[in-house]
Motif scaffolding. Sequence first.
Motif, mmCIF file in Angstrom:
data_model
loop_
_atom_site.group_PDB
_atom_site.id
_atom_site.type_symbol
_atom_site.label_atom_id
_atom_site.label_comp_id
_atom_site.label_asym_id
_atom_site.label_seq_id
_atom_site.Cartn_x
_atom_site.Cartn_y
_atom_site.Cartn_z
ATOM 1 N N ASP A 48 0.825 -1.208 0.000
ATOM 2 C CA ASP A 48 0.000 0.000 0.000
ATOM 3 C C ASP A 48 0.860 1.258 0.000
ATOM 4 O O ASP A 48 0.554 2.235 -0.697
ATOM 5 N N GLU A 49 1.940 1.249 0.774
ATOM 6 C CA GLU A 49 2.816 2.416 0.833
ATOM 7 C C GLU A 49 3.523 2.637 -0.498
ATOM 8 O O GLU A 49 3.677 3.773 -0.961
ATOM 9 N N PHE A 50 3.959 1.551 -1.132
ATOM 10 C CA PHE A 50 4.631 1.668 -2.421
ATOM 11 C C PHE A 50 3.688 2.282 -3.462
ATOM 12 O O PHE A 50 4.088 3.157 -4.236
ATOM 13 N N VAL A 51 2.449 1.820 -3.457
ATOM 14 C CA VAL A 51 1.454 2.366 -4.386
ATOM 15 C C VAL A 51 1.196 3.836 -4.075
ATOM 16 O O VAL A 51 1.135 4.686 -4.980
ATOM 17 N N ARG A 52 1.031 4.148 -2.810
ATOM 18 C CA ARG A 52 0.763 5.539 -2.418
ATOM 19 C C ARG A 52 1.906 6.452 -2.863
ATOM 20 O O ARG A 52 1.682 7.549 -3.392
ATOM 21 N N GLU A 53 3.140 6.013 -2.657
ATOM 22 C CA GLU A 53 4.288 6.830 -3.046
ATOM 23 C C GLU A 53 4.333 7.059 -4.557
ATOM 24 O O GLU A 53 4.693 8.136 -5.027
ATOM 25 N N SER A 54 3.967 6.030 -5.325
ATOM 26 C CA SER A 54 4.020 6.158 -6.789
ATOM 27 C C SER A 54 3.015 7.168 -7.310
ATOM 28 O O SER A 54 3.190 7.710 -8.409
ATOM 29 N N ARG A 55 1.970 7.436 -6.544
ATOM 30 C CA ARG A 55 0.909 8.334 -6.996
ATOM 31 C C ARG A 55 1.043 9.749 -6.447
ATOM 32 O O ARG A 55 0.231 10.616 -6.760
ATOM 33 N N ARG A 56 2.072 9.982 -5.657
ATOM 34 C CA ARG A 56 2.321 11.332 -5.165
ATOM 35 C C ARG A 56 2.905 12.208 -6.269
ATOM 36 O O ARG A 56 3.604 11.704 -7.156
ATOM 37 N N PRO A 57 2.636 13.504 -6.262
ATOM 38 C CA PRO A 57 3.298 14.391 -7.222
ATOM 39 C C PRO A 57 4.818 14.269 -7.086
ATOM 40 O O PRO A 57 5.360 14.391 -5.988
ATOM 41 N N GLY A 58 5.484 13.977 -8.157
ATOM 42 C CA GLY A 58 6.932 13.788 -8.120
ATOM 43 C C GLY A 58 7.356 12.366 -7.855
ATOM 44 O O GLY A 58 8.550 12.047 -7.915
ATOM 45 N N GLY A 59 6.404 11.473 -7.555
ATOM 46 C CA GLY A 59 6.747 10.078 -7.309
ATOM 47 C C GLY A 59 7.375 9.437 -8.541
ATOM 48 O O GLY A 59 6.844 9.558 -9.644
ATOM 49 N N GLY A 60 8.491 8.782 -8.374
ATOM 50 C CA GLY A 60 9.172 8.128 -9.482
ATOM 51 C C GLY A 60 10.166 9.006 -10.211
ATOM 52 O O GLY A 60 10.974 8.507 -11.004
ATOM 53 N N LEU A 61 10.153 10.329 -9.973
ATOM 54 C CA LEU A 61 11.066 11.220 -10.688
ATOM 55 C C LEU A 61 12.520 10.949 -10.305
ATOM 56 O O LEU A 61 13.403 10.913 -11.177
ATOM 57 N N ALA A 62 12.791 10.765 -9.019
ATOM 58 C CA ALA A 62 14.173 10.544 -8.588
ATOM 59 C C ALA A 62 14.733 9.254 -9.184
ATOM 60 O O ALA A 62 15.907 9.190 -9.564
ATOM 61 N N TYR A 63 13.892 8.226 -9.277
ATOM 62 C CA TYR A 63 14.358 6.968 -9.873
ATOM 63 C C TYR A 63 14.579 7.143 -11.371
ATOM 64 O O TYR A 63 15.498 6.548 -11.951
ATOM 65 N N THR A 64 13.771 7.954 -12.002
ATOM 66 C CA THR A 64 13.982 8.275 -13.412
ATOM 67 C C THR A 64 15.344 8.931 -13.611
ATOM 68 O O THR A 64 16.096 8.577 -14.533
ATOM 69 N N ARG A 65 15.696 9.867 -12.747
ATOM 70 C CA ARG A 65 16.996 10.523 -12.840
ATOM 71 C C ARG A 65 18.132 9.524 -12.604
ATOM 72 O O ARG A 65 19.179 9.600 -13.268
ATOM 73 N N TYR A 66 17.938 8.605 -11.694
ATOM 74 C CA TYR A 66 18.946 7.554 -11.464
ATOM 75 C C TYR A 66 19.125 6.708 -12.720
ATOM 76 O O TYR A 66 20.261 6.427 -13.138
ATOM 77 N N ASN A 67 18.033 6.310 -13.333
ATOM 78 C CA ASN A 67 18.122 5.492 -14.551
ATOM 79 C C ASN A 67 18.757 6.265 -15.706
ATOM 80 O O ASN A 67 19.522 5.696 -16.499
ATOM 81 N N GLN A 68 18.453 7.536 -15.810
ATOM 82 C CA GLN A 68 19.059 8.345 -16.859
ATOM 83 C C GLN A 68 20.578 8.411 -16.708
ATOM 84 O O GLN A 68 21.309 8.475 -17.701
ATOM 85 N N ALA A 69 21.047 8.379 -15.465
ATOM 86 C CA ALA A 69 22.485 8.420 -15.205
ATOM 87 C C ALA A 69 23.130 7.036 -15.296
ATOM 88 O O ALA A 69 24.361 6.945 -15.352
ATOM 89 N N SER A 70 22.315 5.984 -15.322
ATOM 90 C CA SER A 70 22.840 4.622 -15.215
ATOM 91 C C SER A 70 22.822 3.842 -16.518
ATOM 92 O O SER A 70 23.632 2.928 -16.707
ATOM 93 N N ILE A 71 21.892 4.148 -17.408
ATOM 94 C CA ILE A 71 21.703 3.346 -18.616
ATOM 95 C C ILE A 71 22.238 4.096 -19.826
ATOM 96 O O ILE A 71 21.698 5.132 -20.225
ATOM 97 N N GLY A 72 23.320 3.576 -20.410
ATOM 98 C CA GLY A 72 23.859 4.141 -21.632
ATOM 99 C C GLY A 72 23.256 3.480 -22.855
ATOM 100 O O GLY A 72 22.543 2.478 -22.753
ATOM 101 N N ARG A 73 23.560 4.010 -24.014
ATOM 102 C CA ARG A 73 22.970 3.476 -25.245
ATOM 103 C C ARG A 73 23.339 2.013 -25.461
ATOM 104 O O ARG A 73 22.496 1.197 -25.862
ATOM 105 N N HIS A 74 24.602 1.646 -25.185
ATOM 106 C CA HIS A 74 25.069 0.299 -25.477
ATOM 107 C C HIS A 74 25.485 -0.491 -24.232
ATOM 108 O O HIS A 74 25.762 -1.686 -24.345
ATOM 109 N N ARG A 75 25.531 0.158 -23.093
ATOM 110 C CA ARG A 75 25.984 -0.536 -21.883
ATOM 111 C C ARG A 75 25.477 0.208 -20.651
ATOM 112 O O ARG A 75 25.035 1.362 -20.744
ATOM 113 N N MET A 76 25.565 -0.471 -19.507
ATOM 114 C CA MET A 76 25.234 0.174 -18.241
ATOM 115 C C MET A 76 26.388 1.081 -17.833
ATOM 116 O O MET A 76 27.547 0.650 -17.768
ATOM 117 N N LEU A 77 26.084 2.327 -17.564
ATOM 118 C CA LEU A 77 27.106 3.291 -17.177
ATOM 119 C C LEU A 77 27.524 3.140 -15.719
ATOM 120 O O LEU A 77 28.565 3.663 -15.319
#
Length: 298
Positions: free
Chosen positions: A192-221
């Motif tokens: 329930d808490e995980f679902v609630r957090e995902s629906r908050r304004p801004g929920g998931g944005l920090a993980y998106t930024r982590y993935n943007q810094a971690s996934i390169g075009r051809h390899r994991m950065l």
Amino acid sequence: MNPLIPPGARADRLDTPTGRLRVLSAGPETRDRPPLLLVHGGGSDNAAISWHGLMGPLAERRTVLAPDLPGFGGSMDVPPVGGADALADVVAEVMDSLELTRAIVGGVSMGGDVALNLALRHPDRVAGLVLIAPGGLIPLFRNRATHFWAWAGTRVPDPLLLPLVRLSGRFTRSAVRAVVKDPGTLPGPVIDEFVRESRRPGGGLAYTRYNQASIGRHRMLNDLSERVAEISAPTLLLHGEDDPIVDPAGSRRAAERMPDARLVEIPDCGHWAQSERHDLVLERILDFLERVDPSPAP
């Protein structure tokens, strides 16, 4: 609805150079042995979700601390900082603000990646590592095709990406159940808490930024496989054999290359071993803590 707090824990706010972060704490306030500092995972995770069932039992003999990283949980109002290297520096700031010289650092998934970076960037601060299905140890996300589409997803411009992140919150409950071997092992309040957090304004944005810094075009950065041999701190790796998110092969390679590491592969277990196989994980962590930092004689 009140935020989830693990049994036996309390929540406080801590000023750091990055911002004012929520930190959960439990156990005796003692300085005679290093505390256990726990780092949560990604997605819509936070410290209370990752460590809901472990904080209380682990705090019976030592201080246990668990911060919410910028953009997650009780620190949602602090702007995200990006990848695991930047997040590791935030954890070091938390330690400075708490006046902690060293800690045994635990991390799950993204938090494992952060813990590994902390051990590489600030080795004198880490007395030991407990890594549960850690990120940062694979060169490619699943296969080349899947990796490419994962990378392409991180390149979508924010005006399109952020609405998609919010839309995905509608399917969080199903997604959470898909990452574990047996959904029945997950406590209802945690889901329930995980679902609630995902629906908050801004929920998931920090993980998106982590993935943007971690996934390169051809390899994991963020692949640290070639650097883990530099980590001398005693290390326990715990990984579900049926993890559909993070390939256990990365933990196997790390255990072989690290000077003082042991891997426990857990059968019939997916990505969230600390919840799916709670009793086993707790037992292995307690054994490891006794080896690294034995209880003082009575």
